[in-house]
Design a protein around this motif. Structure first.
Motif, PDB file in Angstrom:
ATOM      1  N   MET A   1      40.718  20.748  35.398  1.00 53.08           N
ATOM      2  CA  MET A   1      40.067  21.956  35.904  1.00 53.08           C
ATOM      3  C   MET A   1      41.074  23.102  35.963  1.00 53.08           C
ATOM      4  N   LYS A   2      40.604  24.319  35.569  1.00 51.24           N
ATOM      5  CA  LYS A   2      41.460  25.484  35.592  1.00 51.24           C
ATOM      6  C   LYS A   2      40.738  26.653  36.279  1.00 51.24           C
ATOM      7  N   VAL A   3      41.522  27.524  36.902  1.00 50.71           N
ATOM      8  CA  VAL A   3      40.978  28.758  37.472  1.00 50.71           C
ATOM      9  C   VAL A   3      40.795  29.765  36.343  1.00 50.71           C
ATOM     10  N   VAL A   4      39.631  30.442  36.336  1.00 50.09           N
ATOM     11  CA  VAL A   4      39.354  31.406  35.266  1.00 50.09           C
ATOM     12  C   VAL A   4      39.207  32.835  35.786  1.00 50.09           C
ATOM     13  N   GLY A   5      39.093  33.035  37.080  1.00 48.57           N
ATOM     14  CA  GLY A   5      38.957  34.399  37.580  1.00 48.57           C
ATOM     15  C   GLY A   5      38.785  34.458  39.081  1.00 48.57           C
ATOM     16  N   VAL A   6      38.888  35.677  39.624  1.00 51.63           N
ATOM     17  CA  VAL A   6      38.768  35.919  41.059  1.00 51.63           C
ATOM     18  C   VAL A   6      37.829  37.103  41.279  1.00 51.63           C
ATOM     19  N   THR A   7      36.931  36.982  42.256  1.00 49.81           N
ATOM     20  CA  THR A   7      36.066  38.080  42.671  1.00 49.81           C
ATOM     21  C   THR A   7      36.395  38.450  44.111  1.00 49.81           C
ATOM     22  N   LEU A   8      36.577  39.739  44.367  1.00 42.55           N
ATOM     23  CA  LEU A   8      36.869  40.228  45.713  1.00 42.55           C
ATOM     24  C   LEU A   8      35.745  41.157  46.165  1.00 42.55           C
ATOM     25  N   THR A   9      35.222  40.907  47.368  1.00 38.87           N
ATOM     26  CA  THR A   9      34.152  41.749  47.910  1.00 38.87           C
ATOM     27  C   THR A   9      34.538  42.233  49.298  1.00 38.87           C
ATOM     28  N   PRO A  10      34.706  43.555  49.480  1.00 42.38           N
ATOM     29  CA  PRO A  10      34.998  44.069  50.822  1.00 42.38           C
ATOM     30  C   PRO A  10      33.719  44.168  51.649  1.00 42.38           C
ATOM     31  N   ILE A  11      33.787  43.749  52.896  1.00 42.63           N
ATOM     32  CA  ILE A  11      32.605  43.818  53.766  1.00 42.63           C
ATOM     33  C   ILE A  11      32.999  44.349  55.143  1.00 42.63           C
ATOM     34  N   ARG A  12      31.987  44.816  55.874  1.00 35.77           N
ATOM     35  CA  ARG A  12      32.170  45.331  57.224  1.00 35.77           C
ATOM     36  C   ARG A  12      31.194  44.601  58.142  1.00 35.77           C
ATOM     37  N   THR A  13      31.694  44.061  59.255  1.00 37.17           N
ATOM     38  CA  THR A  13      30.828  43.330  60.188  1.00 37.17           C
ATOM     39  C   THR A  13      30.977  43.880  61.598  1.00 37.17           C
ATOM     40  N   PRO A  14      29.857  44.160  62.279  1.00 40.91           N
ATOM     41  CA  PRO A  14      29.923  44.643  63.665  1.00 40.91           C
ATOM     42  C   PRO A  14      30.215  43.498  64.629  1.00 40.91           C
ATOM     43  N   ARG A  15      30.969  43.843  65.676  1.00 40.25           N
ATOM     44  CA  ARG A  15      31.186  42.911  66.783  1.00 40.25           C
ATOM     45  C   ARG A  15      30.178  43.194  67.900  1.00 40.25           C
ATOM     46  N   ARG A  16      30.002  42.231  68.778  1.00 42.23           N
ATOM     47  CA  ARG A  16      29.105  42.426  69.914  1.00 42.23           C
ATOM     48  C   ARG A  16      29.614  43.514  70.855  1.00 42.23           C
ATOM     49  N   THR A  17      30.888  43.818  70.769  1.00 41.88           N
ATOM     50  CA  THR A  17      31.462  44.890  71.587  1.00 41.88           C
ATOM     51  C   THR A  17      31.146  46.268  71.021  1.00 41.88           C
ATOM     52  N   GLY A  18      30.641  46.334  69.777  1.00 39.45           N
ATOM     53  CA  GLY A  18      30.320  47.602  69.162  1.00 39.45           C
ATOM     54  C   GLY A  18      31.299  48.046  68.095  1.00 39.45           C
ATOM     55  N   SER A  19      32.496  47.495  68.074  1.00 41.77           N
ATOM     56  CA  SER A  19      33.472  47.883  67.055  1.00 41.77           C
ATOM     57  C   SER A  19      33.151  47.173  65.726  1.00 41.77           C
ATOM     58  N   ILE A  20      33.811  47.634  64.666  1.00 40.29           N
ATOM     59  CA  ILE A  20      33.578  47.106  63.318  1.00 40.29           C
ATOM     60  C   ILE A  20      34.852  46.438  62.822  1.00 40.29           C
ATOM     61  N   SER A  21      34.709  45.279  62.198  1.00 42.94           N
ATOM     62  CA  SER A  21      35.837  44.624  61.543  1.00 42.94           C
ATOM     63  C   SER A  21      35.597  44.598  60.043  1.00 42.94           C
ATOM     64  N   VAL A  22      36.693  44.666  59.292  1.00 45.24           N
ATOM     65  CA  VAL A  22      36.593  44.661  57.839  1.00 45.24           C
ATOM     66  C   VAL A  22      37.281  43.417  57.286  1.00 45.24           C
ATOM     67  N   HIS A  23      36.733  42.893  56.208  1.00 48.37           N
ATOM     68  CA  HIS A  23      37.213  41.648  55.621  1.00 48.37           C
ATOM     69  C   HIS A  23      37.112  41.751  54.097  1.00 48.37           C
ATOM     70  N   VAL A  24      37.791  40.864  53.403  1.00 51.89           N
ATOM     71  CA  VAL A  24      37.603  40.693  51.958  1.00 51.89           C
ATOM     72  C   VAL A  24      37.194  39.247  51.714  1.00 51.89           C
ATOM     73  N   ILE A  25      36.025  39.068  51.109  1.00 51.37           N
ATOM     74  CA  ILE A  25      35.577  37.732  50.726  1.00 51.37           C
ATOM     75  C   ILE A  25      36.100  37.436  49.319  1.00 51.37           C
ATOM     76  N   VAL A  26      36.752  36.303  49.184  1.00 54.50           N
ATOM     77  CA  VAL A  26      37.416  35.921  47.939  1.00 54.50           C
ATOM     78  C   VAL A  26      36.661  34.747  47.314  1.00 54.50           C
ATOM     79  N   GLN A  27      36.324  34.887  46.040  1.00 58.78           N
ATOM     80  CA  GLN A  27      35.718  33.793  45.277  1.00 58.78           C
ATOM     81  C   GLN A  27      36.642  33.467  44.106  1.00 58.78           C
ATOM     82  N   VAL A  28      37.071  32.222  44.039  1.00 54.96           N
ATOM     83  CA  VAL A  28      37.933  31.752  42.952  1.00 54.96           C
ATOM     84  C   VAL A  28      37.077  30.891  42.021  1.00 54.96           C
ATOM     85  N   HIS A  29      36.938  31.330  40.774  1.00 59.81           N
ATOM     86  CA  HIS A  29      36.052  30.681  39.800  1.00 59.81           C
ATOM     87  C   HIS A  29      36.844  29.715  38.921  1.00 59.81           C
ATOM     88  N   THR A  30      36.211  28.593  38.574  1.00 60.71           N
ATOM     89  CA  THR A  30      36.851  27.593  37.717  1.00 60.71           C
ATOM     90  C   THR A  30      36.047  27.380  36.437  1.00 60.71           C
TER      91      THR A  30
END
Length: 387
Positions: A1-30
């Motif tokens: 098995m070999k890795v053939v590519g990577v997908t990065l998706t930036p997202i924003r999620t609200p907290r129950r406190t009202g503030s926003i957190s930002v993340h990057v979801i990473v998908q590694v394709h084979t």
């Protein structure tokens, strides 16, 4: 098995406190169609030096495309050639770096691929699980204005109704409000809730921390954390000698760990998988064990993907001496998975599906897609104050 590519998706999620957190979801394709999932979590504190995502994708793919995802140790050897400091040197607070988060996301995805390919949960790749669920702690952020006190107590009452009865409190914006909050907390809840600790976030000179500790100690807690400025391990040691609770500190690198051990600075290693992935965190836990110190499983408040990695790591660590902190899926109001990772009250239930045991929901991923930086909202920054 070999890795053939990577997908990065930036997202924003609200907290129950009202503030926003930002993340990057990473998908590694084979090349066999298996996709490994990773996460760079709660990145707002890096906004002054966040990379362009296209450049980051190119950088990641230069390391992983063509690689065998079963070779996780080789992944870290290859990453260290490009980012030689993560897991070896790190700042105290926050207890991770952008480099270590990058490494963590790829490490997580590799473990997910291997588990899926073998049809087994990640914890079986780590020696097998010794527990089915992990005790956790819900964070209460600093009271900044007088109305926060009542608001926080009402929020806690709602959490208690859902079985969340263990908390930790960030102190230091206003000591008078801190004392008022803790006094009213005990008046309202008594001993029906457990206060694991007070987190000073490394904001104070150690003598000031001691003064605050003496003022707040009547309200009952197990530990205090980040009790002096960054790398003031001698100050931490002075605090440790003068208090009657244990002292905990974030440990994200071998250099930090060795200096703390030599200085006699702490009782408890606070270890997050964001210091360099599951592979790296296991080494820090082993170092704590070899040094006769205790350890707990920390967080930067991940979504269900990152929390699943925490769960598998925690399932396989022989000794966890204090409850951990990974409650992001309880803290955020949105997630990117088909079924959020499960809690039983304040216990994180370890998933049993192949790999990380969680499935990405592509529709939710697109719904939450957004920019990494929102300049009109305050950043955590170097003087991080939780919210």
């Amino acid at each position: 098995m070999k890795v053939v590519g990577v997908t990065l998706t930036p997202i924003r999620t609200p907290r129950r406190t009202g503030s926003i957190s930002v993340h990057v979801i990473v998908q590694v394709h084979t090349d066999e169609g298996i996709v490994g999932l990773g996460e760079m979590s709660d990145l707002d504190c890096y906004r002054m030096h966040l990379p362009d995502l296209e450049a980051l994708k190119i950088a990641m793919e230069r390391v992983v495309v063509g690689a065998d995802p079963f070779r996780i140790a080789q992944l870290h050897l290859d990453l260290h050639k490009q980012m030689p400091t993560y897991l070896r040197q790190a700042n105290n607070y926050p207890p991770f770096t952008l480099a270590s988060q990058l490494a963590t996301s790829l490490d997580m995805a590799y473990y997910d691929i291997v588990g899926k390919a073998l049809g087994t949960p990640v914890y079986n790749l780590l020696g097998g699980k010794v527990r089915d669920a992990i005790d956790m702690t819900y964070p209460i952020f600093q009271a900044k204005i007088a109305t926060d006190v009542s608001r926080y107590l009402d929020m806690m009452a709602g959490l208690v109704e859902r079985g969340v009865t263990r908390f930790r409190y960030y102190v230091g914006v206003d000591p008078d409000l801190d004392e008022a909050f803790l006094a009213r907390l005990r008046e309202r809840f008594g001993d029906s809730i457990h206060l694991k600790g007070l987190d000073f976030q490394g904001h104070f000179y150690w003598k000031d921390t001691l003064r605050m500790y003496e003022r707040l100690r009547p309200y009952g807690f197990d530990l205090i954390e980040s009790v002096s400025h960054d790398e003031d391990y001698e100050g931490m040691a002075e605090v440790r000698r003068r208090v009657d609770v244990v002292v905990s500190e974030h440990v994200a690198s071998y250099a930090q760990a060795m200096r703390m051990i030599r200085a006699g600075a702490i009782d408890v290693f606070n270890i997050t998988h964001n210091s360099g992935g599951i592979w790296g965190a296991q080494r820090l836990f082993a170092l704590a064990d070899a040094s006769g110190l205790q350890a707990l499983l920390s967080t930067t408040q991940e979504l269900s993907l990152g929390t699943a990695a925490v769960a598998h790591l925690g399932a396989a660590i022989p000794a966890l001496h204090y409850p951990g902190d990974a409650v992001g899926p309880l803290l955020y109001t949105e997630d990117v998975v088909a079924e959020p990772i499960r809690y039983d009250g304040i216990r994180l239930v370890v998933p049993d599906g192949p790999g990380l045991g969680v499935e990405l929901d592509e529709a939710k991923l697109e719904e939450l897609r957004g920019t990494l930086v929102e300049w009109d909202n305050p950043a955590h920054g170097a003087d991080y104050v939780g919210s």
